[in-house]
Design a protein around this motif. Structure first.
Motif, PDB file in Angstrom:
ATOM      1  N   PRO A   1     -69.048  65.516 -34.197  1.00  0.00           N
ATOM      2  CA  PRO A   1     -68.575  64.994 -32.904  1.00  0.00           C
ATOM      3  C   PRO A   1     -69.487  63.872 -32.423  1.00  0.00           C
ATOM      4  O   PRO A   1     -70.683  63.875 -32.706  1.00  0.00           O
ATOM      5  CB  PRO A   1     -68.656  66.207 -31.981  1.00  0.00           C
ATOM      6  N   ASN A   2     -68.882  62.926 -31.728  1.00  0.00           N
ATOM      7  CA  ASN A   2     -69.660  61.821 -31.173  1.00  0.00           C
ATOM      8  C   ASN A   2     -69.511  61.880 -29.649  1.00  0.00           C
ATOM      9  O   ASN A   2     -68.414  61.711 -29.131  1.00  0.00           O
ATOM     10  CB  ASN A   2     -69.116  60.489 -31.709  1.00  0.00           C
TER      11      ASN A   2
ATOM     12  N   ASN B   1     -63.171  70.317 -24.431  1.00  0.00           N
ATOM     13  CA  ASN B   1     -62.561  69.001 -24.230  1.00  0.00           C
ATOM     14  C   ASN B   1     -61.757  68.611 -25.481  1.00  0.00           C
ATOM     15  O   ASN B   1     -60.640  68.103 -25.390  1.00  0.00           O
ATOM     16  CB  ASN B   1     -63.671  67.980 -23.967  1.00  0.00           C
ATOM     17  N   ARG B   2     -62.322  68.907 -26.644  1.00  0.00           N
ATOM     18  CA  ARG B   2     -61.611  68.583 -27.892  1.00  0.00           C
ATOM     19  C   ARG B   2     -60.310  69.384 -28.000  1.00  0.00           C
ATOM     20  O   ARG B   2     -59.276  68.869 -28.416  1.00  0.00           O
ATOM     21  CB  ARG B   2     -62.516  68.854 -29.097  1.00  0.00           C
ATOM     22  N   PHE B   3     -60.392  70.656 -27.639  1.00  0.00           N
ATOM     23  CA  PHE B   3     -59.173  71.474 -27.664  1.00  0.00           C
ATOM     24  C   PHE B   3     -58.094  70.835 -26.778  1.00  0.00           C
ATOM     25  O   PHE B   3     -56.934  70.704 -27.176  1.00  0.00           O
ATOM     26  CB  PHE B   3     -59.482  72.907 -27.192  1.00  0.00           C
ATOM     27  N   LEU B   4     -58.470  70.439 -25.571  1.00  0.00           N
ATOM     28  CA  LEU B   4     -57.477  69.888 -24.642  1.00  0.00           C
ATOM     29  C   LEU B   4     -56.874  68.596 -25.197  1.00  0.00           C
ATOM     30  O   LEU B   4     -55.664  68.379 -25.115  1.00  0.00           O
ATOM     31  CB  LEU B   4     -58.120  69.633 -23.272  1.00  0.00           C
TER      32      LEU B   4
ATOM     33  N   GLY C   1     -51.175  63.739 -33.055  1.00  0.00           N
ATOM     34  CA  GLY C   1     -52.273  64.222 -33.894  1.00  0.00           C
ATOM     35  C   GLY C   1     -53.209  63.102 -34.294  1.00  0.00           C
ATOM     36  O   GLY C   1     -53.076  61.963 -33.854  1.00  0.00           O
ATOM     37  N   SER C   2     -54.157  63.454 -35.137  1.00  0.00           N
ATOM     38  CA  SER C   2     -55.147  62.493 -35.592  1.00  0.00           C
ATOM     39  C   SER C   2     -55.144  62.532 -37.110  1.00  0.00           C
ATOM     40  O   SER C   2     -55.139  63.606 -37.713  1.00  0.00           O
ATOM     41  CB  SER C   2     -56.522  62.917 -35.056  1.00  0.00           C
TER      42      SER C   2
ATOM     43  N   PHE D   1     -61.224  63.389 -29.999  1.00  0.00           N
ATOM     44  CA  PHE D   1     -60.488  64.152 -31.016  1.00  0.00           C
ATOM     45  C   PHE D   1     -60.454  63.336 -32.311  1.00  0.00           C
ATOM     46  O   PHE D   1     -60.511  63.886 -33.406  1.00  0.00           O
ATOM     47  CB  PHE D   1     -59.086  64.458 -30.461  1.00  0.00           C
ATOM     48  N   PHE D   2     -60.405  62.006 -32.198  1.00  0.00           N
ATOM     49  CA  PHE D   2     -60.397  61.139 -33.374  1.00  0.00           C
ATOM     50  C   PHE D   2     -61.839  60.938 -33.859  1.00  0.00           C
ATOM     51  O   PHE D   2     -62.451  59.891 -33.700  1.00  0.00           O
ATOM     52  CB  PHE D   2     -59.748  59.789 -33.049  1.00  0.00           C
TER      53      PHE D   2
END
Ligand code: NAP
Length: 644
Positions: free
Chosen positions: A202-203, A373-376, A547-548, A195-196
Motif C-alpha cells: 500500500p502507498n 479505506n481500501r475495502f470501501l 475494479g482494478s 485501491f489501485f
C-alpha cells in the motif's frame, strides 16, 4: 501488530487534527474494529448510503462522537501497549462490512475482502512452499518474464519472495510499462489510487485520490527497489520469438538486445506480462504522413514539442483524449478535436481532489484506517454495476440503454453533461452517445464538457477525409488548419502478444491458432499446445465494469505461483493446459458476453474483435474471477515429469 501512536502522531491535538481530515466511515470501522463497538454501527447505519466517501449523511454530532470515542480507544491501546486485534469476529465483521457500504455484502465476498485488506501481518496472497524443493532444484530452474510493467513486477516480486530464480526482459529503459510509456499531459489513473496499488504494497502517500502518471510510475519504480527485483531485469531488450523445446522441456527465446544484436535465452517457464495497450494504433488517413508539422501518438508523446500557442488537432476522444484535451486546451492557440464516436463520461467528486495532509497521516498512523479505506474503495468501484450491464431482452429501447438501471444511469450522465455545457446546448447532440452507457469504456469526466465550451476549442464530428500538409479536411470539404496533430487513437489491443512469435509443442504459433485478433486462453492465463507458458493480462482479463487491473493481476500471479509450486515440488518438467477445460471455459466466456453490454451491436470498442467477439474483457464479477483462479487444479493440466 503494535501501536505507539504517541510516536507516530505526536500529541492528542495532532491525532485529532488528522481525524478531522480523515473520512468518517473508515474511522467508524476502525472504532468498531478496535473497540468491538457494534452499537455505534447501528447508530450510523441509517446515514450511510454507499461506499464512496461522499455517500453518507452522518450528522456532525455523530461524527464527533465517533472521533471522540476512537481517540479514547487509541489512547487506551497506546497507554496499555495492548496488541491490536487481527480480524474482527465473524458476526462483527459482517456488520461492519454491511454498515460501511450501506448495503448487504454477500458472504461470498468475505474471504476475498479479508485477503484484499490483509488485516493480519502476513500476505494471504503469498503461496508458501508445502515442501521446499532442494536448493539445487531451485538453482536449476529459471522463469523468464516478458515485461516489467505492473504485472511483470508483481510476478517478479512473488518469485523473489519464493526464492525462484527469474529474469525479466523489458523493452523499455526502465520499469513501469504503460505508466512509463504514457506521459501525455494529464495522464493519470481513473481507479481510486488507494485501491489501485498492490495489496501487499500500500502507498499512503498518493497525492491525489486519482493520481497522475508520474506518481504511478514512481510507485512502480519504488516497488522494484523495495522488493529487490531490479537486479534481475534486463532493460532495452526485447523477446522477439519463443520456441518450445520438447526434448529439454524448455522455452528457447530469441532476444534482441539494446544494440540490435540477437541472443538466445532458455527458460523453464515463460510468463508474458506485456499488457494489452502498448502497440499504438495509427490511423490510416490519406495525407497523414505528408503533414508538415509534428504528429505523435499519446502513448509516444514528443516532449520536445511544445503545444503552447500552437493550433493543435487531436484525433480521438477515448480515455487518453479525455485526459489530454482539457490538459492542453488552456495553453494552445486552438484545439480542434476530431470525434468519431462520443464516449460516456461520469463525474466523481474525488477525481480532481488532492489527499489532505491529515488524511495521509491517518492512512499512515491510525491502525487499520488504510485497510478499511481500501475495502470501501474496493466496494465503491468494483462489482456494484455488473448486474446493470446485462441486456434485458424485453427492454423497449435497446439502442439507448440495456435495462431500467442502465437507463437511469444514462439520465444521470446526461444531466451532468447538460449542467457542464451550460448555455452551449448546441453541443448536446454531438456529445451524448447514441448507445448505452458502458458500451465503450466508461470515462471519468476530466472537465471535458467544460473544455468544449472554451472559445479556443472546436469539436468536429464530421469524418476526416484527408490531411493536407497544413490542415485536416473533412468530408464536407471544411479545412481545419493545424500546426501539429495528436493521435489519441488507442492501441492494437486485439493483437495480443504481437509482434512476438510464440511457437508451441505442435510447431504452430499462437498467432496461427488465434488469427490476427481472436485470442483465447484458459482463465486468460494458459493455452493448450503451449506448455509452461503463462500469460498475465491475457485474453478476456481486462475489466470493463469496474475494479482494478491490479486485483486481476494478483489473482493471476497467485494462480501461476501455485502452478510453479506444483512443478517445483512435484518434479514436473512440463505443465500443459488440457483442451477440454480451455474450450469449456471459453464457451462460458462467450455465452456470458452475449448478454452483456460490450457485445452491443450499436457500438464499436477495443474490447471486441473484427467479428464482434469480446476478446479483451472479462465477463465475470471480480469475486467470480477470484474464485476461478484461487485454487490451481492439476486435473486441468497434462503433466510431464522430469527425469530425476
Ligand atoms: P481508445 O479508447 O481506443 O480511443 C481511441 C479513440 O480514437 C476513439 O475515440 C476512436 O474513435 C478514435 N479513433 C481511432 N481511429 C480513428 C480514426 N481513424 N479516425 C478518427 N478517430 C479514430 O484509446 P485510448 O483513449 O488510448 O484508451 C485505450 C484504453 O487505455 C482505455 O480504454 C483504457 O482502458 C486505457 N486508458 C486508461 C486511462 C486511465 O486510466 N485514465 C487513460 C488512458 C487510457 P471510435 O470510438 O469511433 O473508435
Amino acid at each position: 501488530m503494535d501501536v505507539r501512536l504517541t510516536h507516530a502522531l505526536g500529541d492528542a491535538a495532532e491525532l485529532r487534527a488528522a481525524m478531522e481530515e480523515a473520512d468518517i466511515v473508515p474511522l467508524l470501522l476502525v472504532l468498531a474494529h478496535l473497540g468491538g463497538d457494534a452499537a455505534i454501527l447501528d447508530e450510523a447505519a441509517p446515514y450511510i448510503h454507499g461506499a464512496w466517501n461522499f455517500m453518507h449523511t452522518l450528522p456532525a454530532a455523530l461524527q464527533a462522537k465517533v472521533r471522540d470515542r476512537l481517540a479514547e480507544v487509541l489512547r487506551d491501546y497506546d497507554a496499555t501497549g495492548r496488541a491490536l486485534p487481527a480480524a474482527p469476529p465473524a458476526h462483527l465483521l459482517r456488520k461492519m462490512l454491511n454498515v460501511g457500504v450501506g448495503q448487504e455484502v454477500p458472504q461470498e465476498y468475505v474471504p476475498l475482502l479479508l485477503e484484499e485488506m490483509r488485516l493480519g501481518d502476513n500476505d494471504p496472497r503469498s503461496v508458501p512452499w508445502r515442501a521446499r524443493p532442494p536448493a539445487e532444484v531451485l538453482a536449476g530452474f529459471r522463469a523468464v518474464i516478458i515485461g516489467a510493467g505492473l504485472s511483470g513486477l508483481c510476478m517478479a516480486i512473488k518469485l523473489r519472495e519464493a526464492g525462484i530464480p527469474f529474469t525479466v526482459i523489458e523493452k523499455n529503459p526502465t520499469v513501469g510499462g504503460t505508466w512509463y510509456e504514457n506521459a501525455y499531459p494529464g495522464c493519470g489513473v481513473d481507479t481510486p489510487n488507494h485501491f489501485f496499488s498492490y495489496s501487499f504494497a500500500p502507498n499512503h502517500d498518493w497525492p491525489e485520490h486519482f493520481s497522475k502518471r508520474n506518481d504511478l510510475w514512481a510507485y512502480l519504480e519504488r516497488c522494484a527497489e523495495q522488493y529487490d527485483v531490479r537486479r534481475d531485469i534486463t532493460f532495452n531488450t526485447e523477446v522477439t520469438a519463443a520456441r518450445w523445446n520438447a526434448a529439454r522441456a524448455r522455452w528457447d527465446l530469441t532476444v534482441r538486445e539494446a544494440d540490435g544484436a540477437t541472443t538466445t535465452l532458455e527458460a523453464n517457464v515463460l510468463i508474458t506480462a506485456v499488457g494489452q495497450l502498448n502497440r499504438p494504433s495509427i490511423p490510416d488517413i490519406p495525407g497523414l504522413k505528408e503533414f508538415a508539422g509534428p504528429v505523435f501518438h499519446t502513448g509516444q508523446w514528443d516532449h520536445g514539442q511544445s503545444v503552447a500557442g500552437k493550433r493543435v488537432a487531436m484525433i480521438g476522444t477515448g480515455a487518453s483524449g479525455m485526459q489530454t484535451g482539457p490538459s492542453i486546451a488552456p495553453d494552445v492557440e486552438r484545439l480542434t478535436i476530431f470525434q468519431r464516436t462520443p464516449h460516456w463520461a461520469v463525474h466523481n467528486p474525488n477525481y480532481h481532489a488532492r489527499v489532505s495532509a491529515g488524511k495521509i497521516r491517518a492512512l499512515k498512523h491510525i491502525p487499520f484506517y488504510a485497510k478499511w479505506n481500501r475495502f470501501l474503495l474496493f466496494w465503491a468501484s468494483s462489482d456494484g454495476l455488473h448486474a446493470s450491464l446485462q441486456i434485458d431482452p424485453d427492454w423497449p429501447t435497446p439502442d439507448r440503454s440495456l435495462n431500467a438501471t442502465n437507463q437511469q444511469f444514462r439520465k444521470l450522465l446526461i444531466a451532468h453533461i447538460t449542467k457542464e455545457l451550460g448555455a452551449r446546448t448546441d453541443l448536446l447532440p454531438k456529445v451524448v452517445p447514441p448507445y448505452p452507457p458502458y458500451g465503450k469504456r466508461m470515462l471519468r469526466d476530466n472537465h471535458w464538457y467544460r473544455m468544449l465550451t472554451r472559445p479556443n476549442v472546436e469539436l468536429v464530428t464530421e469524418r476526416i477525409d484527408h490531411i493536407d500538409p497544413d490542415a485536416l479536411v473533412t468530408h464536407g470539404g471544411a479545412r481545419h488548419p493545424a500546426d501539429m496533430i495528436v493521435l489519441a487513437t488507442g492501441f492494437q489491443a486485439g493483437r495480443m502478444l504481437w509482434p512476438m512469435e510464440i511457437r508451441g509443442r505442435e510447431g504452430d504459433t499462437l498467432r496461427d491458432r488465434w488469427g490476427d485478433d481472436d485470442p483465447r486462453a484458459y482463465l486468460g492465463i494458459t493455452a493448450p499446445g503451449f506448455p509452461n507458458l503463462f500469460m498475465l493480462y491475457g485474453p478476456n482479463t481486462n475489466l470493463g465494469h469496474g475494479g482494478s487491473i491490479i486485483f486481476h493481476t494478483e489473482c493471476q500471479v497467485h494462480y501461476i505461483m501455485q502452478a510453479l509450486r506444483e512443478m517445483l515440488e512435484g518434479g514436473i518438467a512440463a505443465l500443459e493446459c488440457r483442451q477440454a477445460p480451455h474450450d469449456a471455459y471459453n464457451a462460458k466466456v462467450d455465452a456470458a458476453h452475449r448478454n452483456m453490454v460490450w457485445s452491443h451491436g450499436g457500438v464499436g470498442n477495443w474490447y471486441k474483435n473484427a467479428r464482434g467477439r469480446v476478446i479483451a474483457n472479462s465477463p465475470w464479477r471480480l469475486v467470480d474471477y477470484w474464485a476461478l483462479t484461487h485454487a490451481f487444479s492439476r486435473a486441468d493440466f497434462v503433466v510431464g515429469l522430469a527425469d530425476r
